[in-house]
Design a protein around this motif. Structure first.
Motif, PDB file in Angstrom:
ATOM      1  N   GLU A   1       0.802  -1.223   0.000  1.00 48.35           N
ATOM      2  CA  GLU A   1       0.000   0.000   0.000  1.00 48.35           C
ATOM      3  C   GLU A   1       0.837   1.276   0.000  1.00 48.35           C
ATOM      4  O   GLU A   1       0.355   2.328  -0.405  1.00 48.35           O
ATOM      5  N   GLU A   2       2.077   1.186   0.444  1.00 47.31           N
ATOM      6  CA  GLU A   2       2.877   2.400   0.607  1.00 47.31           C
ATOM      7  C   GLU A   2       4.035   2.449  -0.396  1.00 47.31           C
ATOM      8  O   GLU A   2       3.866   2.129  -1.567  1.00 47.31           O
ATOM      9  N   GLY A   3       5.206   2.881   0.072  1.00 48.06           N
ATOM     10  CA  GLY A   3       6.313   3.163  -0.839  1.00 48.06           C
ATOM     11  C   GLY A   3       6.787   2.003  -1.684  1.00 48.06           C
ATOM     12  O   GLY A   3       7.313   2.205  -2.778  1.00 48.06           O
ATOM     13  N   GLY A   4       6.575   0.764  -1.203  1.00 49.93           N
ATOM     14  CA  GLY A   4       7.058  -0.391  -1.952  1.00 49.93           C
ATOM     15  C   GLY A   4       6.022  -1.060  -2.831  1.00 49.93           C
ATOM     16  O   GLY A   4       6.298  -2.103  -3.421  1.00 49.93           O
ATOM     17  N   LYS A   5       4.851  -0.455  -2.951  1.00 53.01           N
ATOM     18  CA  LYS A   5       3.756  -1.138  -3.663  1.00 53.01           C
ATOM     19  C   LYS A   5       4.003  -1.295  -5.157  1.00 53.01           C
ATOM     20  O   LYS A   5       3.398  -2.171  -5.791  1.00 53.01           O
ATOM     21  N   ASN A   6       4.856  -0.461  -5.745  1.00 53.73           N
ATOM     22  CA  ASN A   6       5.101  -0.530  -7.187  1.00 53.73           C
ATOM     23  C   ASN A   6       6.418  -1.216  -7.539  1.00 53.73           C
ATOM     24  O   ASN A   6       6.821  -1.225  -8.703  1.00 53.73           O
ATOM     25  N   VAL A   7       7.081  -1.771  -6.543  1.00 53.70           N
ATOM     26  CA  VAL A   7       8.343  -2.470  -6.797  1.00 53.70           C
ATOM     27  C   VAL A   7       8.038  -3.779  -7.533  1.00 53.70           C
ATOM     28  O   VAL A   7       7.194  -4.570  -7.103  1.00 53.70           O
ATOM     29  N   ASN A   8       8.728  -4.011  -8.648  1.00 54.61           N
ATOM     30  CA  ASN A   8       8.524  -5.247  -9.403  1.00 54.61           C
ATOM     31  C   ASN A   8       8.854  -6.460  -8.546  1.00 54.61           C
ATOM     32  O   ASN A   8       9.729  -6.408  -7.685  1.00 54.61           O
ATOM     33  N   ILE A   9       8.173  -7.573  -8.819  1.00 53.99           N
ATOM     34  CA  ILE A   9       8.351  -8.764  -7.994  1.00 53.99           C
ATOM     35  C   ILE A   9       9.778  -9.290  -8.043  1.00 53.99           C
ATOM     36  O   ILE A   9      10.307  -9.755  -7.035  1.00 53.99           O
ATOM     37  N   ASP A  10      10.427  -9.224  -9.216  1.00 53.33           N
ATOM     38  CA  ASP A  10      11.805  -9.709  -9.283  1.00 53.33           C
ATOM     39  C   ASP A  10      12.732  -8.866  -8.414  1.00 53.33           C
ATOM     40  O   ASP A  10      13.731  -9.369  -7.888  1.00 53.33           O
ATOM     41  N   GLN A  11      12.404  -7.576  -8.230  1.00 51.74           N
ATOM     42  CA  GLN A  11      13.177  -6.725  -7.329  1.00 51.74           C
ATOM     43  C   GLN A  11      12.725  -6.893  -5.880  1.00 51.74           C
ATOM     44  O   GLN A  11      13.520  -6.736  -4.949  1.00 51.74           O
ATOM     45  N   LEU A  12      11.463  -7.236  -5.698  1.00 46.81           N
ATOM     46  CA  LEU A  12      10.942  -7.429  -4.350  1.00 46.81           C
ATOM     47  C   LEU A  12      11.590  -8.637  -3.677  1.00 46.81           C
ATOM     48  O   LEU A  12      11.968  -8.580  -2.508  1.00 46.81           O
TER      49      LEU A  12
ATOM     50  N   LEU B   1      14.471  -9.738  -4.263  1.00 51.13           N
ATOM     51  CA  LEU B   1      15.826  -9.283  -3.950  1.00 51.13           C
ATOM     52  C   LEU B   1      15.837  -8.451  -2.673  1.00 51.13           C
ATOM     53  O   LEU B   1      16.671  -8.651  -1.791  1.00 51.13           O
ATOM     54  N   ALA B   2      14.890  -7.522  -2.565  1.00 50.33           N
ATOM     55  CA  ALA B   2      14.834  -6.649  -1.390  1.00 50.33           C
ATOM     56  C   ALA B   2      14.584  -7.441  -0.114  1.00 50.33           C
ATOM     57  O   ALA B   2      15.195  -7.171   0.930  1.00 50.33           O
ATOM     58  N   LEU B   3      13.698  -8.410  -0.174  1.00 48.50           N
ATOM     59  CA  LEU B   3      13.407  -9.221   1.006  1.00 48.50           C
ATOM     60  C   LEU B   3      14.630 -10.024   1.433  1.00 48.50           C
ATOM     61  O   LEU B   3      14.936 -10.125   2.624  1.00 48.50           O
ATOM     62  N   SER B   4      15.329 -10.589   0.465  1.00 48.00           N
ATOM     63  CA  SER B   4      16.527 -11.354   0.782  1.00 48.00           C
ATOM     64  C   SER B   4      17.615 -10.453   1.367  1.00 48.00           C
ATOM     65  O   SER B   4      18.263 -10.797   2.355  1.00 48.00           O
ATOM     66  N   ALA B   5      17.810  -9.282   0.754  1.00 53.85           N
ATOM     67  CA  ALA B   5      18.860  -8.365   1.208  1.00 53.85           C
ATOM     68  C   ALA B   5      18.571  -7.812   2.596  1.00 53.85           C
ATOM     69  O   ALA B   5      19.490  -7.564   3.377  1.00 53.85           O
ATOM     70  N   GLY B   6      17.286  -7.620   2.894  1.00 61.32           N
ATOM     71  CA  GLY B   6      16.915  -7.044   4.183  1.00 61.32           C
ATOM     72  C   GLY B   6      16.602  -8.074   5.247  1.00 61.32           C
ATOM     73  O   GLY B   6      16.098  -7.726   6.315  1.00 61.32           O
TER      74      GLY B   6
END
Length: 255
Positions: A127-138, A140-145
């Motif tokens: 719903e917020e700042g990450g709602k438009n992040v593509n799934i292939d990048q998402l 990555l973000a979850l793994s990195a964080g």
């Protein structure tokens, strides 16, 4: 309640802009953070992690070898592979590709961390700042964080996935359901990795694919664990079969 004075309202807006920029800046740094982390992982491990996150299973041996070769020879990168799966692969498109954003986020957390997302994380990514992040990048973000506890679970799943691919991922033994089961129940405890490996071992029982000649007496076929299928093949002298009893033996004896 009285509206805030213009000066306070402007200050609030400026603070929100700075917070938004900070969030965006942190997200932009995630690929570099993951790159540094991935330098400690082999290409095989990185591919397995992508399969686990986006497909929910261990890689089959042929698929793993294909992507490894493409990456090694410079025709593909890990980033390209994530995008390829999300945008082109029917397995993803017919599965997670048909889910809502909320369902996808929940599925990624479950695949990677074996848990549901925290409320703040779910809201941010949907719903917020990450709602438009593509799934292939998402993914990555979850793994990195990932926290230390979550990272342990990912590493355990990768180890279990590698074991499955090596032992049962060949064209004659690979099974999608088994590849999924190899990582699905793996969590933070070391015992879950060992249980997964034991299950994988059961798929590679020495009797699989072999013709066992029966007798007129009693024949016993044993296997460590898992489903077992017996096909009866008639010869010229016999076209009917009689089964007096079937005993399923567990680790503590017949059940």
């Amino acid at each position: 309640m009285l509206p805030p004075p213009p000066q306070l309202k402007n200050l609030k807006n400026q603070m929100l802009k700075r917070i938004s920029c900070l969030v965006i800046g942190i997200f932009c740094l995630l690929p570099n953070a993951l790159l540094a982390q991935n330098q400690q992982l082999s290409i095989e491990q990185q591919i397995q992690e992508i399969y686990i996150g986006l497909l929910g299973r261990a890689a089959d041996a042929a698929g793993l070898a294909y992507w490894q070769q493409d990456i090694a020879e410079g025709r593909m990168t890990i980033e390209n592979l994530r995008a390829n799966i999300v945008n082109l692969q029917p397995e993803y498109l017919n599965g997670m590709g048909k889910m809502s954003r909320v369902q996808v986020v929940n599925k990624l957390y479950d695949n990677l961390f074996k848990r549901v997302p925290d409320a703040a994380g779910l809201i941010y990514w949907t719903e917020e700042g990450g709602k438009n992040v593509n799934i292939d990048q998402l993914v990555l973000a979850l793994s990195a964080g990932a926290s230390e506890a979550d990272r342990l679970i990912i590493d355990n799943k990768v180890e279990a996935a590698q074991y499955y691919t090596e032992k049962a991922g060949g064209k004659d033994s690979y099974d999608p359901s088994a590849a999924e089961a190899a990582v699905k129940r793996v969590g933070k405890d070391r015992s879950t990795v060992e249980q997964s490996k034991e299950k994988t071992d059961s798929y590679t029982d020495s009797n699989i694919g072999k013709l066992i000649m029966g007798t007129d007496g009693g024949d016993t076929i044993t296997r460590k664990d898992g489903d077992y299928r017996v096909d009866f093949v008639a010869d010229d002298a016999r076209d009917t079969f009689e089964i007096d009893s079937v005993t399923v033996a567990g680790p503590n004896g017949p059940m």
